[in-house]
Each structure stands twice: as structure tokens, then as C-alpha cells.
Write a protein that holds these residues in place. Sequence first.
Motif, mmCIF file in Angstrom:
data_model
loop_
_atom_site.group_PDB
_atom_site.id
_atom_site.type_symbol
_atom_site.label_atom_id
_atom_site.label_comp_id
_atom_site.label_asym_id
_atom_site.label_seq_id
_atom_site.Cartn_x
_atom_site.Cartn_y
_atom_site.Cartn_z
ATOM 1 N N ILE A 190 0.844 -1.199 0.000
ATOM 2 C CA ILE A 190 0.000 0.000 0.000
ATOM 3 C C ILE A 190 0.877 1.246 0.000
ATOM 4 O O ILE A 190 1.861 1.329 0.735
ATOM 5 N N TYR A 191 0.503 2.199 -0.860
ATOM 6 C CA TYR A 191 1.195 3.491 -0.914
ATOM 7 C C TYR A 191 0.171 4.589 -0.674
ATOM 8 O O TYR A 191 -0.844 4.665 -1.382
ATOM 9 N N ILE A 192 0.424 5.438 0.323
ATOM 10 C CA ILE A 192 -0.468 6.549 0.638
ATOM 11 C C ILE A 192 0.111 7.826 0.038
ATOM 12 O O ILE A 192 1.236 8.222 0.364
ATOM 13 N N SER A 193 -0.643 8.455 -0.841
ATOM 14 C CA SER A 193 -0.204 9.695 -1.473
ATOM 15 C C SER A 193 -0.875 10.899 -0.817
ATOM 16 O O SER A 193 -2.070 10.858 -0.498
ATOM 17 N N ASP A 194 -0.118 11.961 -0.625
ATOM 18 C CA ASP A 194 -0.686 13.196 -0.079
ATOM 19 C C ASP A 194 -1.566 13.906 -1.107
ATOM 20 O O ASP A 194 -2.400 14.739 -0.746
ATOM 21 N N SER A 195 -1.371 13.596 -2.378
ATOM 22 C CA SER A 195 -2.108 14.273 -3.448
ATOM 23 C C SER A 195 -3.523 13.716 -3.581
ATOM 24 O O SER A 195 -3.736 12.509 -3.470
ATOM 25 N N TYR A 196 -4.462 14.614 -3.841
ATOM 26 C CA TYR A 196 -5.790 14.152 -4.234
ATOM 27 C C TYR A 196 -5.708 13.682 -5.684
ATOM 28 O O TYR A 196 -4.830 14.098 -6.435
ATOM 29 N N PHE A 197 -6.641 12.817 -6.089
ATOM 30 C CA PHE A 197 -6.494 12.191 -7.404
ATOM 31 C C PHE A 197 -6.371 13.190 -8.567
ATOM 32 O O PHE A 197 -5.570 12.965 -9.473
ATOM 33 N N PRO A 198 -7.121 14.299 -8.578
ATOM 34 C CA PRO A 198 -6.962 15.245 -9.696
ATOM 35 C C PRO A 198 -5.552 15.831 -9.803
ATOM 36 O O PRO A 198 -5.189 16.388 -10.839
ATOM 37 N N ASP A 199 -4.758 15.703 -8.725
ATOM 38 C CA ASP A 199 -3.380 16.203 -8.729
ATOM 39 C C ASP A 199 -2.360 15.074 -8.852
ATOM 40 O O ASP A 199 -1.152 15.324 -8.809
ATOM 41 N N PHE A 200 -2.842 13.838 -8.976
ATOM 42 C CA PHE A 200 -1.937 12.689 -9.032
ATOM 43 C C PHE A 200 -1.436 12.506 -10.475
ATOM 44 O O PHE A 200 -2.033 11.809 -11.277
ATOM 45 N N THR A 201 -0.334 13.152 -10.786
ATOM 46 C CA THR A 201 0.186 13.206 -12.146
ATOM 47 C C THR A 201 1.068 11.999 -12.469
ATOM 48 O O THR A 201 1.385 11.189 -11.596
ATOM 49 N N LYS A 202 1.479 11.930 -13.712
ATOM 50 C CA LYS A 202 2.405 10.882 -14.145
ATOM 51 C C LYS A 202 3.686 10.916 -13.321
ATOM 52 O O LYS A 202 4.237 9.867 -12.961
ATOM 53 N N THR A 203 4.165 12.115 -12.982
ATOM 54 C CA THR A 203 5.394 12.256 -12.190
ATOM 55 C C THR A 203 5.247 11.571 -10.840
ATOM 56 O O THR A 203 6.141 10.845 -10.386
ATOM 57 N N GLU A 204 4.090 11.756 -10.192
ATOM 58 C CA GLU A 204 3.882 11.112 -8.898
ATOM 59 C C GLU A 204 3.696 9.619 -9.050
ATOM 60 O O GLU A 204 4.103 8.841 -8.181
ATOM 61 N N LEU A 205 3.087 9.191 -10.135
ATOM 62 C CA LEU A 205 2.943 7.758 -10.393
ATOM 63 C C LEU A 205 4.314 7.106 -10.504
ATOM 64 O O LEU A 205 4.559 6.041 -9.923
ATOM 65 N N VAL A 206 5.216 7.736 -11.251
ATOM 66 C CA VAL A 206 6.581 7.198 -11.394
ATOM 67 C C VAL A 206 7.264 7.129 -10.025
ATOM 68 O O VAL A 206 7.917 6.130 -9.690
ATOM 69 N N LYS A 207 7.100 8.173 -9.222
ATOM 70 C CA LYS A 207 7.663 8.200 -7.871
ATOM 71 C C LYS A 207 7.112 7.039 -7.038
ATOM 72 O O LYS A 207 7.854 6.364 -6.300
ATOM 73 N N THR A 208 5.822 6.802 -7.152
ATOM 74 C CA THR A 208 5.172 5.719 -6.414
ATOM 75 C C THR A 208 5.711 4.363 -6.833
ATOM 76 O O THR A 208 6.012 3.499 -5.995
#
Length: 204
Positions: free
Chosen positions: A178-196
Motif C-alpha cells: 500500500i502506498y499513501i499519497s498526499d495528493s488528491y487524485f486530480p493532482d496525481f500526475t504521471k510524475t507522482e505515479l513514477v515516484k510511487t
Amino acid sequence: PRIFGHIEGVKRVKEIIQYCVECDEIKFLTLYTFSSENWKRPITEVNALMKLLVQTLKKELKLLMDNSVIVKVIGNIEELSLSVRNQINKTIDDTRDNNGLTLTIALNYGSRREIIQATKKICSKLNKNLITIDSIDEHMLSKELDTGFMPDPDLLIRTGKEFRLSNFLLWQLAYTEIYISDSYFPDFTKTELVKTLNNFALRE
């Protein structure tokens, strides 16, 4: 307005799908689009979401076909309007013979109901003497779930700083990272996906 966030969310979905298509190792992507609890939202928001869903499925069919994406849907779509069901079924049929990424849309989905329905299917087979009680195991229940066509997820990404599963894939997530992101989905960009994904790759 809330619908603006959903429109931005659609843009993120496109980014994520395109990136997953480019990654040969990613074979399955599941999006929690509309939960069975989401009917409690304001009717104007629900109607706008359904309209947005239909428009997006129509508009992005070429993208799905060009990238050989297979579309599946889990959840109880019988409770949706006829126009929404027709578009969903058309998209499923149109992409059926593709051989790339399997994109699963969780729509009017609730995991507890899914598990109950799977249990009822097994009980029905038991009553018809098609199976024995001793043959019931984890594999059988997994196959009777809506997700019986796909493996359990390797990674769950939870956006918006939320630490709950929200009735999503409760059985299937037993051993999922499980990965918890601080970003709300409308702000969850490709860059954050790669980071995840990079974070996930470092886990044992």
C-alpha cells in the motif's frame, strides 16, 4: 464545483493509462471510479459523474483501441441507467479482442457485496451438488469474485492522505503493498505515479 475535480481526474486517468501502456511489466490497472456508497452524494454530482463517464468512454475509445487496451467493469452496473449501461457494454465489446493492458473500472462497486454475491454462487453450486463442502477453498472464492479474471493487485495507491480501504477489494488486497499519497487524485500526475512505482520497486 465538485465536477471540476472529476473533470481533472479524467485527465489524470488518461495520463496513467498511457504510462501503464508504455510499461511492459504493468498488465492490469484497476480504477475505483464510483463506489456503491457514492449514491449518497448530491444527485446533481452523481448525474454529472455518469454523464462524464459516458462522454469519456465515447471520446477515448480510439485511444483505447490504438493502445490495445481491454476494458473490464466490476460492480453492479444493473443499477445504472440504461444509457450508461449501453455505453459500458459497448466499450467492453469493442475492446474485447485487444491484447494489451487490462483496464478494470470499479463502478457501483462495493467489496462486501461482492464477497456476499460470491458466497451465494458457491452455496448455489453446493445445493445443486456441483461441488462438495470440502472443495471450497480460497481459490474457489477468488474465482467467484468480480475480479476472477485477474490476479490480486501487487500495489494499491491511496490518494488524498486517506488511510482506509473504503470497501475496495477487501479480499484481493490481503497481501498487497500500500502506498499513501498526499495528493488528491486530480493532482496525481504521471510524475507522482513514477515516484510511487519507484518506491514500490525498492520494497522487499
